[in-house]
Design an enzyme around this catalytic site. Sequence first.
Site, mmCIF file in Angstrom:
data_model
loop_
_atom_site.group_PDB
_atom_site.id
_atom_site.type_symbol
_atom_site.label_atom_id
_atom_site.label_comp_id
_atom_site.label_asym_id
_atom_site.label_seq_id
_atom_site.Cartn_x
_atom_site.Cartn_y
_atom_site.Cartn_z
ATOM 1 N N PHE A 213 0.827 -1.083 0.022
ATOM 2 C CA PHE A 213 0.140 -0.117 -0.025
ATOM 3 C C PHE A 213 0.753 1.275 0.048
ATOM 4 O O PHE A 213 0.459 2.266 -0.912
ATOM 5 C CB PHE A 213 -0.857 -0.045 1.273
ATOM 6 C CG PHE A 213 -1.710 1.267 1.427
ATOM 7 C CD1 PHE A 213 -3.090 1.351 0.814
ATOM 8 C CD2 PHE A 213 -1.138 2.225 2.232
ATOM 9 C CE1 PHE A 213 -3.595 2.513 1.265
ATOM 10 C CE2 PHE A 213 -1.890 3.422 2.444
ATOM 11 C CZ PHE A 213 -3.368 3.686 1.922
ATOM 12 N N ASP A 214 1.864 1.423 0.950
ATOM 13 C CA ASP A 214 2.667 2.534 1.122
ATOM 14 C C ASP A 214 3.568 2.815 -0.352
ATOM 15 O O ASP A 214 3.340 3.952 -0.653
ATOM 16 C CB ASP A 214 3.667 2.373 2.003
ATOM 17 C CG ASP A 214 3.246 1.952 3.544
ATOM 18 O OD1 ASP A 214 2.378 1.172 3.477
ATOM 19 O OD2 ASP A 214 3.900 2.520 4.196
ATOM 20 N N THR A 215 4.038 1.615 -0.962
ATOM 21 C CA THR A 215 4.447 1.847 -2.085
ATOM 22 C C THR A 215 4.052 2.527 -3.582
ATOM 23 O O THR A 215 4.214 3.331 -3.965
ATOM 24 C CB THR A 215 5.576 0.684 -2.592
ATOM 25 O OG1 THR A 215 6.297 0.253 -1.439
ATOM 26 C CG2 THR A 215 6.401 0.761 -3.803
#
Length: 432
Positions: A213-215
Amino acid sequence: MIRTSRPCQPGRTGPTSRLPLRTPVPAHQHEPVLDVVVPVHNEETDLEPSVRRLRAHLLETFPYPFRITVADNASTDATPRIAARLAAEMPELKWLRLAEKGRGRALRAAWSGSRAPVLAYVDVDLSTDLAALLPLVAPLISGHSDIAIGTRLARGSQVVRGPKREAISRCYNALLRSTLAVGFSDAQCGFKAVRRDVAERLLPLVKDSGWFFDTELLVIAERAGLRIHEVPVDWVDDPDSRVDLLSTALADLRGIARIGRELARGTLPASGLRRSAADGSPPAGLAAQLLRFAAVGAVSSVGYVLLYLALRPAAGGQAANALALLLCALANTAANRRLTFGLRGRTGALRHQAQGLLVFTIGLALTSGSLALLHRAAPTPARGTEVGVLVATNLAATLVRFLLFRAWVFPAGRRAGTDGTDQTAETEGTAA
């Protein structure tokens, strides 16, 4: 108190209007300015001491009202009961419970349901020193940046972790830079913040609900030209971490492959995320860029001719042409980076120069080829004829260079995506 929140659906797109200009959060606030989300799954041991430590730190150091949101994604131990008890005790604490696992799913739900102007998250083990929390969110509160991330790979970061995790982290971030050409240095550090107006546009576009999700969020934001601020952090590895490294690594590789396909097809959803105007950057329109590029090209052409004439007697035609083109290509890339495409600072400069040199080889092939054809047709051409042929061919190469600069070296998603600080440049240099 248990709150449920309906997460944004990944398949839906947000509004297509541009984001407004960034403005500072007003100084006097009665509602929470910062919402710090702590995503948890079966964290009955760490949850209470970590939340108490986080709350005490914010009460002591954060000058605005704040909220802490515990986002419990499908815990099966005592985590929900502990969260409920803490929420009843602490007025600054809220919690929500999701029926399915996934850190990304938990963050999407918590951030979607918050009205705080700045949204953040920290890992429940608080591996990142909380002294970096105020420097993380300050650029968002002031209106300087859109997203802020903690980085363990910057010069100045103090990191304590085993060689296995260190190698995995560096390899992952190096893979991101080599495959997706990202500029941020540390995608995985569980210490990030985002302005709410940006999150409202980004969250519906992020498909992953797990560790990737972060990437994915950062890649979309960077391609849209949003400003990502990096903060060096002190970080101590949690020896009790239960992250499955193999399954997480495989999921990340699948995510990279998916994003790579979307980039290749031009389907990565970044439209509608751009600011109404770039912060001091030159206009991004084609006409304005052409004018600036032409001006830089004219100066470069004069410099090229002067260098060629100076080098020709000692080096010969082909060598003088290659050396003059190389020197002018380096200067041309640097000038266009700053003047035509509006990128400041040293962030990504080495990568841009490397790409510019690849573009330079095309110009070298065109001009060297034209010079060889001229010498075949007339073994001893007049110096004026030789220079005229080279200038004409160089103009054609310049057009090709502009198209490649615009589409590949300085794509629209990266313009105005850096804050131009030396700190970020140091990050890029030390992260490899």
